[in-house]
Design an enzyme around this catalytic site. Structure first.
Site, mmCIF file in Angstrom:
data_model
loop_
_atom_site.group_PDB
_atom_site.id
_atom_site.type_symbol
_atom_site.label_atom_id
_atom_site.label_comp_id
_atom_site.label_asym_id
_atom_site.label_seq_id
_atom_site.Cartn_x
_atom_site.Cartn_y
_atom_site.Cartn_z
ATOM 1 C CD GLU A 253 -7.693 -33.603 -40.592
ATOM 2 O OE1 GLU A 253 -8.895 -33.609 -40.872
ATOM 3 O OE2 GLU A 253 -7.226 -33.060 -39.572
ATOM 4 C CG ASN A 254 -3.547 -30.404 -44.268
ATOM 5 O OD1 ASN A 254 -4.014 -30.245 -43.146
ATOM 6 N ND2 ASN A 254 -3.005 -29.404 -44.934
#
Length: 446
Positions: free
Chosen positions: A283-284
């Site tokens: 998700e980063n």
């Protein structure tokens, strides 16, 4: 084109006034404007509101501001990565506001685009939705999140040119790209500042009209903290957890886009081969996550959601946190695998907080639990004290309501549907009686 003023870190830090609301880029220490933060720690700027995913590490980056007592309030997603932030919150030394990671990223993007706010299903039915405006849209309860803006944004890029165009490096995009749009004053720290024309216009991530000042500063491995060397993050792996990870892998199929949470889910990554055809999402800001390198750190490699350096498989791609969570909320992630503290008969999930502790570390769990097409939980069957994690009703703060599709432990595999919880299979050597004795929830056996 207009040249952007270039300052030293010390000169730039003096532009941040006491009482300022500031946004700070970075995920862990990756993409963090550490030199600007350390220079700011040498000034008398206090009573700062610090908007960021996290507050550095102890004594490093924003962690140095925290030690100095310069932060009045923290607004972010995952503060538990720095124990000193937890201590400050418990003692009342700082105020804090917790936002799901994806909601925070989108709130910054909205603020930068002049949008007042938006509705999202993330956090609906949880303690983080208490006191907020909610509506039922498209058949789902959704929570209103206001846009975020700041007086100052401190961001970091790998390269900049003299007119302020920025190029980020791999997963260093994270929150930097959106924050560059959402502040009245933007100071960009860059590893290298090159002449006008040296950057390919087709490769620029942030255009120079967003940037007010530039600072050239070289990052060292020490300034990357725990992400500086993959060897500092390696832990021991026991067979019980590997058994759970192998069973989770069996649920995946070629072509699946899969997000892996921290803990047991990260073990699945080490089992996946290129022949499996599974695409890992973090998700980063990355698709196509490969296994951890033998050595090296975030100066050379991208990092995953656990801040650990990873390799990139052929065909991989990078993007910022706002785009990453748009993928999640938009239903473009086939499977999310994450850990849990409790799962109950209705498929409710609790995996981020315990009673009596400050609510400081939700991360991206709420976004993933409500946005992924399928949610698989991997966890040990019982707590360290022997208490059941599969319970009749969750007593811990919820992450998501009726979201779990499958729960895998070292004893059994359970599915969840409108009729409740169903035993899918027992692990080798486990009897039905043992599974029932160690499970607090009611389940029907196939």
């Amino acid at each position: 084109m207009k040249q952007i003023p270039q300052l030293s870190a010390e000169e730039a830090a003096r532009l941040v006034k006491p009482g300022a609301v500031m946004m700070v880029g970075g995920f862990g220490m990756t993409g963090s404007p550490v030199h600007l933060l350390h220079a700011l720690a040498q000034t008398d700027a206090r009573d700062l509101t610090y908007i960021a995913n996290n507050i550095g590490e102890p004594g490093l980056g924003g962690g140095r501001l925290l030690r100095n007592g310069q932060i009045k309030k923290a607004v972010g997603s995952y503060f538990t990565s720095n124990r000193e932030v937890v201590d400050a919150a418990l003692s009342g030394a700082i105020d804090y506001e917790l936002l799901p990671q994806g909601s925070m990223a989108e709130a910054i993007r909205a603020g930068g685009a002049g949008i007042g706010g938006f509705y999202t299903p993330t956090a609906a039915g949880t303690v983080l939705a208490e006191g907020t405006e909610t509506k039922t849209l498209n058949g789902r309860q959704q929570v209103f999140v206001a846009g975020l803006r700041a007086d100052v944004a401190l961001i970091r890029a790998r390269r900049a040119d003299a007119v302020g165009n920025l190029v980020y490096h791999m997963t260093e995009r994270n929150f930097n790209k959106a924050m560059a749009t959402a502040a009245d004053l933007v100071i960009a720290e860059a590893e290298e500042i090159v002449p006008v024309g040296a950057l390919d216009p087709d490769h620029i991530h942030t255009t120079g009209n967003y940037v007010d000042y530039l600072v050239e500063a070289k990052t060292t491995l020490q300034e990357l903290g725990t992400s500086g060397d993959v060897r500092t993050l390696r832990g021991k792996v026991d067979e019980k957890r590997m058994r759970i990870a192998r069973r989770a892998l069996a649920e995946l199929k070629a072509g699946d886009v899969v997000n892996l949470g921290i803990g047991i889910p990260t073990l699945v990554a080490d089992l996946i081969t290129s022949e499996d055809g599974i695409i890992l999402h973090t998700e980063n800001g990355m698709l196509g996550v490969g296994p951890a390198p033998e050595e090296g750190g975030a100066l050379v490699y991208p990092v995953n959601a656990g801040k650990a350096p990873v390799t990139a498989l052929p065909g991989s791609s990078y993007f910022d946190s706002a785009d990453s969570f748009a993928m999640i909320r938009g239903g473009h992630i086939d499977v999310a695998i994450m850990g849990a503290l409790q799962v109950d008969e209705r498929g409710n999930l609790a995996n981020w907080a315990v009673p009596g502790k400050p609510l400081l570390g939700v991360g991206g769990a709420m976004d993933l639990a409500s946005g992924a097409r399928r949610l698989i939980i991997t966890m040990t069957h019982c707590n360290r004290d022997g208490g059941a994690k599969l319970v009749k009703q969750c007593s811990l703060p919820l992450t998501a309501v009726s979201a779990v599709d499958l729960a895998i432990t070292e004893l059994a595999v359970f599915a969840f549907d409108s009729e409740g919880m169903r035993l899918v299979e027992l692990m080798p050597g486990v009897s039905l009686d043992e599974a029932r004795a160690k499970t607090g929830a009611r389940f029907r056996a196939s």
